[in-house]
Design an enzyme around this catalytic site. Structure first.
Site: not given
Ligand code: ADP
Ligand code: ZN
Length: 621
Positions: A210-211, A434, A437
């Site tokens: 995932g992203p 703006e 747009h």
């Molecule tokens: P990834 O590993 O997918 O890049 P992370 O797990 O490191 O993302 O997410 C970074 C932060 O974003 C987490 O520490 C949390 O605070 C927040 N976060 C991301 N997704 C969620 C979720 N589904 N629920 C709660 N917090 C989230």
């Molecule tokens: Zn513009």
């Protein structure tokens, strides 16, 4: 635990001192006077010479009778024969009995010699070593910098005695499907007997795809938290070092450590750093070190028995570029997709992150979820934190809705720069840009309806318009085209109103060009190119070098992309020309208020006939 590191700049200092010392001692040795033949003869006649040494048949070093250790004078010899003759003759004439030896000595200049055979290689080795140590020290946590640790894994360990894992499923909002799948692993880690008794096999590896910021790390950690087992966390790039064999050795070390702590979880973030498909790079024929690291990982995963209790979770944002061997049975044979949260997910994530915050009663999670399409969990966590900071800065008792909205704006566009100097003329241009747009997007059926426009500069942008994208999974050609027109609306407004265009449309043009290019070459939305896509989902072709189409097609692509963008621009110009009045009213309102909302557009242009539901409903802010 961090040892005080030896400062390696000392090496430079020591080297400099050594070199200087050598230089001066070398000087000292040649601290001899040059003399003429006449003087030499005189010395010989007086009997003051004890010895003459012939060096390389070029110079004669004259030792005096009193201090015979070092030569006192040197004489540069023109013709060797004549010199010898002269010396002999003078000796005979003056009747000196004590013979003056003329010894032939072959001598290399020892300074240079030393430099080339000793000092330079030494400097080279030391420099290498120095670089090496620096490379090691960087990025490793605590105690780094020791050469002996190079093959050790740099995984961070969370366990009861160390840093406990304090994340459980209740900290992970949304991601329901992912949680269900991963629950099985928690269950296995908790009651392994239940599965082994029946001969069941639990996956050894799970790939979270995932992203960034969608909570993959969080999810993996929560598994460890739920099951109450140790958690090894490492990033794929931590394996990569410029020395062959280091990565593989780190993988081995990691799995050894993990086996000792079993049951436990290994989490490898950004696994693409090592897991990229092998041998697909046409330029350098692949990367041996990365491949050997990957091979070691595969070997380790095959090597440990199914039920040793070590489970490997890995995260990536592109599963398609990974080596297929990673996904084979017994390795990462499960993939869990972690997507950007939808509106429900976002509301839940807001809830999780608002838990510890002191909120004013007007904070509406539902509304905030609506205002943040495309935000990841990490973005939302960021919004909550930012809102708290803003409220604190203003000395508020509780965080209110406006703080959250400001935080959202700030995350999208950077900090407001109220005091950036903008002349009245510039402001007018920005306002019309703006407004352009806003007007085009309002008047086009398939463009995203506008939420908010501002001409308060933020970050790098001088103005900005916010839209509320519908969350759609597929997009029609018409929708894409309308969006392009709206994007060109800024520049078109400048053209229509002032008859000249500016550099202010840079990011619009970039966006629209990319969009058009994607439409033509990826989505098969162009009549000339037809239903072809040159998109490579495997990411394993280096299209930057070899194009998968002919020169002729390349020309057609260029032509069609440019035609499409031009068409969108002309359309925007035509829309704005026929709504000049509305455009001007809107721009003036913008200049006056700096921020306007969907409602203001409705006043000027009337309701959008296509909007059945109320999209801009709760925008009073
Ligand atoms: P990834 O590993 O997918 O890049 P992370 O797990 O490191 O993302 O997410 C970074 C932060 O974003 C987490 O520490 C949390 O605070 C927040 N976060 C991301 N997704 C969620 C979720 N589904 N629920 C709660 N917090 C989230
Ligand atoms: Zn513009």
């Amino acid at each position: 635990m961090k040892k005080k590191k030896f400062n390696f700049y000392w090496i430079y200092v020591i080297l400099t001192v050594v070199l200087f010392a050598l230089y001066f001692t070398g000087k000292d040795e040649t601290k001899q006077e040059d003399i003429e033949m006449g003087q030499l003869i005189e010395l010989l006649q007086k009997g003051e010479v004890s010895k003459i040494e012939l060096i390389n048949k070029e110079t004669a070093e004259v030792y005096l009778a009193d201090n015979s250790r070092t030569p006192r004078y040197t004489y540069r010899i023109g013709s060797l024969e004549r010199f010898e003759e002269t010396v002999e003759k003078v000796q005979e004439e003056s009747g000196i009995e004590k013979p003056i030896y003329i010894t032939n000595v072959e001598r290399k200049s020892w300074g240079l010699d030393l430099l080339f055979t000793w000092i330079l290689p030494l400097v080279f080795v030391l420099a290498l070593w120095f670089l090496f140590m620096r490379g090691m020290g960087r990025g490793s946590m605590g105690g780094g910098g020791q050469i002996f640790n190079i093959g050790k894994s740099k995984a961070q360990l969370f366990d009861k005695d160390n840093v406990p894992v304090n994340v459980t499923f209740k900290d992970v909002a949304g991601l329901e499907e992912a949680k269900v799948e991963i629950m099985e692993i928690v269950d296995f880690l908790k009651n392994p007997d239940k599965y082994t008794k029946l001969g069941g096999k639990i996956p050894k590896g799970v790939l979270l795809v995932g992203p960034p910021g969608t909570g993959k790390t969080l999810l993996a950690k929560s598994v460890a938290g739920e099951a109450n087992v140790p958690f090894f966390s490492i990033s794929g790039s931590d394996f990569v070092e410029m020395f062959v064999g280091v990565g593989a050795s780190r993988v081995r070390d990691l799995f050894n450590n993990a086996k000792q702590k079993s049951p436990c979880i290994i989490f490898i973030d950004e696994i693409d750093a090592i897991g990229r498909a092998r041998g697909k790079n046409p330029i350098n024929g692949g990367n041996d070190e990365r491949e050997s690291t990957l091979n070691q990982l595969l070997t380790e995963m095959d090597g440990f028995g199914t039920n040793t209790g070590v489970i490997v979770l890995a995260a990536t944002n592109r599963a398609d570029i990974l080596d297929k061997a990673l996904m084979r049975a017994g390795r990462f044979d499960r993939q869990i997709y972690v997507e950007l949260p939808d509106i429900v997910g976002r509301r839940e994530i807001f809830e999780v992150h608002m838990r510890g915050l002191k909120l004013a009663p007007d904070v509406d999670r539902e509304f905030l979820a609506k205002q943040t399409p495309g935000f990841s969990g990490a973005d939302i966590a960021n919004v909550c934190n930012e809102a708290a900071l803003m409220a604190a800065r203003k000395g508020k008792e509780a965080i209110d809705k406006q703080d959250f909205l400001d935080a959202v704006d700030r995350i999208i566009g950077g900090l407001e720069k109220k005091n950036k100097i903008i002349t009245a003329d510039e402001k007018k241009v920005i306002a019309f840009h703006e407004a352009g747009h806003a007007t085009t997007s309002w008047l086009l059926q398939y463009a995203h309806p506008l939420v908010k426009v501002t001409i308060v500069p933020r970050g790098k942008a001088l103005g900005a318009a916010w839209y509320l994208p519908e969350e759609r999974q597929i997009t029609t050609k018409e929708q894409l085209y309308h969006e392009m027109i709206a994007t060109m609306g800024g520049r078109a407004a400048e053209q229509v109103m002032f008859g000249q265009i500016s550099t202010g449309a840079l990011s619009d043009l970039e966006k629209v060009t990319k969009q058009a290019f994607a439409m033509v070459t990826y989505y098969g939305l162009d009549e000339e190119i037809g239903n072809l896509s040159f998109y490579d989902s495997t990411g394993q072709q280096e299209y930057s070098l070899t194009k998968p189409y002919s020169e002729k097609t390349a020309e057609t692509i260029d032509q069609q992309v440019s035609k499409l963008v031009e068409k969108a621009y002309q359309e925007a110009v035509s829309i704005l020309s026929s709504h000049k009045e509305g455009l001007t009213m809107l721009a003036n309102k913008l200049i006056e208020k700096e921020v306007i909302f969907g409602d203001d557009l409705e006043v000027i242009f009337g309701k959008r006939p296509w909007d059945t539901d109320t999209k801009e409903e709760n925008h009073e802010g």
